[in-house]
Design a protein around this motif. Structure first.
Motif, PDB file in Angstrom:
ATOM      1  N   ALA A 112      18.737   3.664  60.185  1.00 48.51           N
ATOM      2  CA  ALA A 112      17.356   4.519  59.976  1.00 48.51           C
ATOM      3  C   ALA A 112      17.224   4.635  58.456  1.00 48.51           C
ATOM      4  O   ALA A 112      16.047   4.851  58.824  1.00 48.51           O
ATOM      5  CB  ALA A 112      16.885   5.709  60.545  1.00 48.51           C
ATOM      6  N   GLN A 113      17.509   4.581  58.200  1.00 51.14           N
ATOM      7  CA  GLN A 113      16.734   4.598  56.169  1.00 51.14           C
ATOM      8  C   GLN A 113      15.764   3.052  56.071  1.00 51.14           C
ATOM      9  O   GLN A 113      15.699   3.338  54.912  1.00 51.14           O
ATOM     10  CB  GLN A 113      18.522   4.384  54.800  1.00 51.14           C
ATOM     11  CG  GLN A 113      18.642   6.276  55.351  1.00 51.14           C
ATOM     12  CD  GLN A 113      19.954   6.200  54.076  1.00 51.14           C
ATOM     13  OE1 GLN A 113      21.189   5.898  54.054  1.00 51.14           O
ATOM     14  NE2 GLN A 113      19.589   7.728  53.474  1.00 51.14           N
ATOM     15  N   ASN A 114      16.337   2.624  56.860  1.00 49.04           N
ATOM     16  CA  ASN A 114      15.861   1.297  56.479  1.00 49.04           C
ATOM     17  C   ASN A 114      14.542   1.029  57.752  1.00 49.04           C
ATOM     18  O   ASN A 114      15.109   0.205  59.329  1.00 49.04           O
ATOM     19  CB  ASN A 114      16.694   0.076  56.290  1.00 49.04           C
ATOM     20  CG  ASN A 114      15.912  -1.098  56.450  1.00 49.04           C
ATOM     21  OD1 ASN A 114      14.358  -1.500  56.484  1.00 49.04           O
ATOM     22  ND2 ASN A 114      16.814  -2.186  55.786  1.00 49.04           N
ATOM     23  N   MET A 148      12.262   7.226  54.409  1.00 51.38           N
ATOM     24  CA  MET A 148      11.370   8.398  52.933  1.00 51.38           C
ATOM     25  C   MET A 148      12.706   9.261  52.501  1.00 51.38           C
ATOM     26  O   MET A 148      13.210   9.322  53.578  1.00 51.38           O
ATOM     27  CB  MET A 148       9.893   9.069  53.218  1.00 51.38           C
ATOM     28  CG  MET A 148      10.158  10.282  53.778  1.00 51.38           C
ATOM     29  SD  MET A 148       8.315  11.651  54.498  1.00 51.38           S
ATOM     30  CE  MET A 148       9.207  12.928  55.190  1.00 51.38           C
ATOM     31  N   ASP A 149      12.387   9.149  51.429  1.00 57.97           N
ATOM     32  CA  ASP A 149      13.599  10.195  50.376  1.00 57.97           C
ATOM     33  C   ASP A 149      13.088  11.825  51.412  1.00 57.97           C
ATOM     34  O   ASP A 149      12.012  12.197  51.418  1.00 57.97           O
ATOM     35  CB  ASP A 149      13.199  10.264  48.807  1.00 57.97           C
ATOM     36  CG  ASP A 149      13.498   8.630  48.674  1.00 57.97           C
ATOM     37  OD1 ASP A 149      14.378   8.211  48.741  1.00 57.97           O
ATOM     38  OD2 ASP A 149      12.890   9.036  47.159  1.00 57.97           O
ATOM     39  N   GLY A 150      13.932  12.816  51.638  1.00 57.75           N
ATOM     40  CA  GLY A 150      13.509  13.701  52.411  1.00 57.75           C
ATOM     41  C   GLY A 150      13.442  13.822  53.395  1.00 57.75           C
ATOM     42  O   GLY A 150      13.284  14.315  54.333  1.00 57.75           O
ATOM     43  N   GLY A 151      13.657  12.731  53.985  1.00 59.21           N
ATOM     44  CA  GLY A 151      13.220  12.208  55.553  1.00 59.21           C
ATOM     45  C   GLY A 151      14.524  13.045  56.751  1.00 59.21           C
ATOM     46  O   GLY A 151      15.274  13.571  56.576  1.00 59.21           O
ATOM     47  N   VAL A 152      14.175  11.826  57.922  1.00 62.72           N
ATOM     48  CA  VAL A 152      14.654  12.491  58.679  1.00 62.72           C
ATOM     49  C   VAL A 152      16.263  12.121  58.360  1.00 62.72           C
ATOM     50  O   VAL A 152      17.177  13.216  58.942  1.00 62.72           O
ATOM     51  CB  VAL A 152      14.526  11.885  60.387  1.00 62.72           C
ATOM     52  CG1 VAL A 152      15.896  12.036  61.316  1.00 62.72           C
ATOM     53  CG2 VAL A 152      12.772  12.998  60.849  1.00 62.72           C
ATOM     54  N   ALA A 153      16.472  10.674  58.155  1.00 62.67           N
ATOM     55  CA  ALA A 153      17.659  10.167  57.548  1.00 62.67           C
ATOM     56  C   ALA A 153      18.544  10.882  56.876  1.00 62.67           C
ATOM     57  O   ALA A 153      19.431  11.232  56.425  1.00 62.67           O
ATOM     58  CB  ALA A 153      17.391   8.749  58.251  1.00 62.67           C
ATOM     59  N   LEU A 171      21.598  13.307  57.859  1.00 66.29           N
ATOM     60  CA  LEU A 171      22.719  11.988  56.462  1.00 66.29           C
ATOM     61  C   LEU A 171      23.529  13.275  55.357  1.00 66.29           C
ATOM     62  O   LEU A 171      25.068  13.462  55.902  1.00 66.29           O
ATOM     63  CB  LEU A 171      22.407  10.978  55.600  1.00 66.29           C
ATOM     64  CG  LEU A 171      22.293  10.156  56.580  1.00 66.29           C
ATOM     65  CD1 LEU A 171      22.051   8.714  55.588  1.00 66.29           C
ATOM     66  CD2 LEU A 171      24.177   9.532  57.072  1.00 66.29           C
ATOM     67  N   SER A 172      23.202  14.332  54.405  1.00 63.73           N
ATOM     68  CA  SER A 172      22.950  14.993  53.963  1.00 63.73           C
ATOM     69  C   SER A 172      24.312  15.491  54.997  1.00 63.73           C
ATOM     70  O   SER A 172      25.859  16.260  53.851  1.00 63.73           O
ATOM     71  CB  SER A 172      22.385  15.748  53.096  1.00 63.73           C
ATOM     72  OG  SER A 172      22.599  17.142  52.654  1.00 63.73           O
TER      73      SER A 172
END
Length: 446
Positions: A65-67, A385-390, A394-395
């Motif tokens: 999902a990061q892509n 996006m950075d800091g988005g759902v994925a 993931l964090s």
């Protein structure tokens, strides 16, 4: 004492029963506590393993999902039948929705040089055998193109037509020049073709040595028919575009068009969100998330207790803080707002992903399709996006699932506790055996 194996022989007393009662009294409660602790540790170890497995699967979906280009892709379709396409299309992330009329007018072609026939040579063939000598003294030919490619061929005295062909094809600097011999039955003609395409990129063969015989193979020598290289030409909604190759990059922003045949009429190209793939991917996200929640609940969530019933349906790990924290964290991320996302798409709820009373995610497919068709990039950015759902999920997932993470640490701790418990149980059994031996000696003595 030799030969005595049972207490109470000759006494009339049931001393074996007395020994058993004494031993049972000594063991009272301890076996049950050992068994309860063992069960809890085994259940915990099983729970950690199964939850780690579901988190691992969830992690794979989140990384995908990061892509946004692959998780929420666009698709390009035409009105041509499958297998009969005049061109293919590749879409970049920057591509947008649109409809276009495409005509392929000309394909890019490489150039060719072919020896003239006997008629064009005044009735005399240039060569009648592949063994004809083309150079009686040393010479040199240079092959080049306007795009900067170059190959220098040294031609030794006595070189035959066949050997010249082989020298061209096998040269270490060959940049896509192919030489062949054409046998018409009455003469042998040399044909040279170049892979270099595009207007002005015709293969240029020049005689750079002192042997005039090699003029027979040059563009300017008058002994070769030259077919120039050409560019590909298409029109998009009536606007002409050219390319030195059969690929048109970003003629439409974010779109690469690869042509393979000339069209007889305009072909309709439609670029739209791929509803099928987007729905499948977001369902995979929801299913992976729900599997984690269900696995946590399987090991921690007790079923309802009616008034007057005991609490026997309470799970071994009910209230376990580690699992409770994980579930709470994932639930919070599911309802979190992502302020940098597009307006109206700053929550999962805003794109049709809702949470039911059990904490599981559901998909309103109608609302989701509305979202991707109105702003596919906005949906993609919410996830990628950075800091988005994925990133956010993931964090948390990595902190639990990865090597050295929370679950791995808990797993190591439980395994250590199991080993300690096994030692305690073994020590206890040894103490009980010693106690029974002492008890028998005392009873025998009296």
């Amino acid at each position: 004492m030799t030969g005595i194996t049972a207490a109470g022989i000759g006494s009339g007393l049931d001393l074996e029963a007395l020994i058993e009662v004494s031993i049972n009294a000594e063991r009272a409660g301890k076996d049950a506590r050992f068994e309860k602790t063992k069960t809890t540790l085994e259940v915990t170890l099983s729970a950690v393993g199964s939850i780690k497995s579901t988190l691992s699967e969830f992690r794979k979906i989140l990384e995908k999902a990061q892509n946004q280009d692959t998780f929420f892709p666009r698709t390009a379709t035409t009105n041509e039948s499958e297998g009969n396409e005049s061109f293919s299309v590749d879409l970049a992330t920057s591509a947008t929705n649109g409809n276009y009329a495409i005509e392929v007018q000309e394909l890019a072609k490489g150039s060719s040089l072919t020896s003239i026939d006997a008629t064009a040579n005044g009735g005399t063939p240039l060569y009648t055998s592949e063994d004809d000598v083309v150079a009686t003294t040393d010479g040199q030919l240079t092959f080049s193109t306007a795009s900067g490619e170059s190959m220098v061929l040294d031609v030794a005295a006595g070189t035959t037509l066949k050997q010249l062909r082989e020298q061209i094809n096998d040269h270490e600097d060959n940049f896509g020049v192919s030489a062949n011999l054409i046998d018409t039955g009455s003469e042998i003609r040399l044909s040279m073709t170049s892979d270099e395409t595009g207007d002005g990129n015709t293969l240029l063969v020049t005689n750079t040595g002192a042997n005039a015989e090699l003029d027979n193979f040059t563009n300017a020598g008058g002994k070769m028919d030259v077919t120039d290289a050409s560019s590909a030409r298409i029109t998009i909604d009536g606007i002409e575009a050219t390319s030195s190759t059969n690929t048109f990059e970003n003629v439409i922003s974010g779109v690469s068009i690869n042509v393979n045949k000339v069209t007889s009429s305009a072909v309709a190209l439609d670029i739209q969100p791929s509803e099928e793939e987007s729905v499948a991917n977001v369902r995979a996200f929801i299913d992976a998330y729900n599997n984690v929640i269900k696995e946590i609940d399987k090991h921690t969530k007790a079923t309802g207790v009616s008034e007057g019933d005991d609490n026997s349906n309470r799970k071994e790990l009910s209230g376990d803080p580690m699992f409770r924290t994980l579930r709470y964290s994932l639930g919070g991320l599911s309802t979190n707002g992502y302020d940098d996302a597009a307006p109206g798409m700053r929550t999962l709820y805003g794109i049709g992903i809702e949470m039911d009373e059990d904490g599981l995610l559901t998909l309103d497919e109608t609302e989701f399709k509305k979202a991707i068709n109105s702003n596919l990039d906005g949906v993609g950015e919410l996830f990628a996006m950075d800091g988005g759902v994925a990133d956010s999920f993931l964090s948390t997932v990595k902190s639990y699932e990865q090597s050295g993470g929370v679950l791995a640490t808990r797993e190591d701790s439980v395994k250590s506790q199991k080993k300690d418990l096994e030692r305690q149980m073994l020590d206890f059994e040894e103490r009980m055996a010693s106690y029974e031996s002492t008890l028998r000696l005392e009873i025998y003595r009296f």
